[in-house]
Design a protein around this motif. Structure first.
Motif, PDB file in Angstrom:
ATOM      1  N   ALA A  64     -18.179  46.273  49.512  1.00 54.86           N
ATOM      2  CA  ALA A  64     -19.687  46.305  48.800  1.00 54.86           C
ATOM      3  C   ALA A  64     -19.503  44.793  48.179  1.00 54.86           C
ATOM      4  N   ALA A  65     -18.361  44.249  47.569  1.00 52.87           N
ATOM      5  CA  ALA A  65     -18.105  42.803  47.069  1.00 52.87           C
ATOM      6  C   ALA A  65     -18.439  41.985  48.230  1.00 52.87           C
ATOM      7  N   TRP A  66     -17.634  42.161  49.363  1.00 52.74           N
ATOM      8  CA  TRP A  66     -18.033  41.240  50.334  1.00 52.74           C
ATOM      9  C   TRP A  66     -19.554  41.059  50.876  1.00 52.74           C
ATOM     10  N   ASP A  67     -20.095  42.275  51.023  1.00 45.76           N
ATOM     11  CA  ASP A  67     -21.703  42.487  51.501  1.00 45.76           C
ATOM     12  C   ASP A  67     -22.527  41.518  50.396  1.00 45.76           C
ATOM     13  N   ALA A 125     -21.468  38.985  43.364  1.00 43.54           N
ATOM     14  CA  ALA A 125     -20.970  40.331  43.590  1.00 43.54           C
ATOM     15  C   ALA A 125     -20.226  40.848  42.715  1.00 43.54           C
ATOM     16  N   HIS A 126     -19.895  40.268  41.619  1.00 41.84           N
ATOM     17  CA  HIS A 126     -18.771  40.818  40.370  1.00 41.84           C
ATOM     18  C   HIS A 126     -17.599  40.829  41.049  1.00 41.84           C
ATOM     19  N   GLY A 140      -9.802  39.426  53.099  1.00 41.60           N
ATOM     20  CA  GLY A 140     -10.347  40.722  53.772  1.00 41.60           C
ATOM     21  C   GLY A 140     -11.407  40.494  54.597  1.00 41.60           C
ATOM     22  N   ARG A 141     -12.003  39.306  54.963  1.00 44.88           N
ATOM     23  CA  ARG A 141     -12.921  39.340  56.037  1.00 44.88           C
ATOM     24  C   ARG A 141     -12.558  37.752  56.934  1.00 44.88           C
TER      25      ARG A 141
END
Length: 198
Positions: free
Chosen positions: A99-102, A134-135, A185-186
């Motif tokens: 969710a943070a990445w998105d 994205a916090h 992570g991406r």
């Protein structure tokens, strides 16, 4: 009479082994803003952490860090010191939640400059604004964000081997900013593909 030798019961280290031929010699540490920001983020974790980082600079410049590997959430390296066998170093940092990445990619997509810079292979100066939206953050912000381990007998954190690995990692980020994304992570291709879709 005590047998304490000042090294926690471990034998006093002997002379250092010569750096390996394949060790990467670090020149100027932090030649890009993101490489500098990596070291600055570590220095802000705590005063104690900051004061110990400098211990690894000489090791990094001498090419004592080798076999650096970066994967999502994990960095590993070997560091040649006084022991015949190199020390094994690992750094762990949490990968960002999907969710943070998105959210971060969506924030990047809202600014054409972000996409243009990233597609050109450069890290935008204010990229962390997208992650803050994205916090989250691309860089470690607290001591709990980063776990380190070294096979040496030094109990201090960071020991000079871990500190040297931080500097070599910073230089790796200088050369390829997308390694920061991968560590969190991406991979580059995933982020760029998501930006193209947006």
């Amino acid at each position: 009479m005590s047998d304490w030798n000042g090294w926690g019961g471990f034998p006093r280290p002997g002379p250092k082994q010569p750096p390996p031929a394949h060790g990467g010699q670090v020149g100027k540490i932090g030649t890009t803003w993101w490489g500098v920001r990596w070291i600055e983020a570590l220095e802000r974790i705590s005063a104690d952490y900051s004061s110990r980082l400098a211990r690894g600079r000489t090791y990094a410049r001498a090419g004592r860090v080798h076999d650096l590997s970066i994967a999502p959430g994990l960095v590993s390296a070997r560091v040649t010191g006084s022991r015949r066998t190199p020390y094994e170093v690992t750094l762990r940092i949490a990968v960002l939640a999907p969710a943070a990445w998105d959210g971060a990619v969506a924030a990047m997509g809202e600014q054409a400059m972000f996409a243009a810079e990233l597609l050109a292979g450069r890290m935008p100066n204010d990229i962390d604004e997208a992650f803050r939206a994205a916090h989250s953050s691309l860089f470690p912000t607290a001591r709990g964000d980063l776990a380190t381990d070294c096979s040496c007998p030094d109990w201090a954190n960071p020991c000079k081997h871990v500190a040297a690995t931080h500097y070599v990692l910073g230089e790796a980020f200088d050369k390829d900013p997308f390694l920061l994304f991968e560590l969190r992570g991406r991979g580059r291709d995933d982020v760029l593909a998501a930006l193209r879709r947006l």
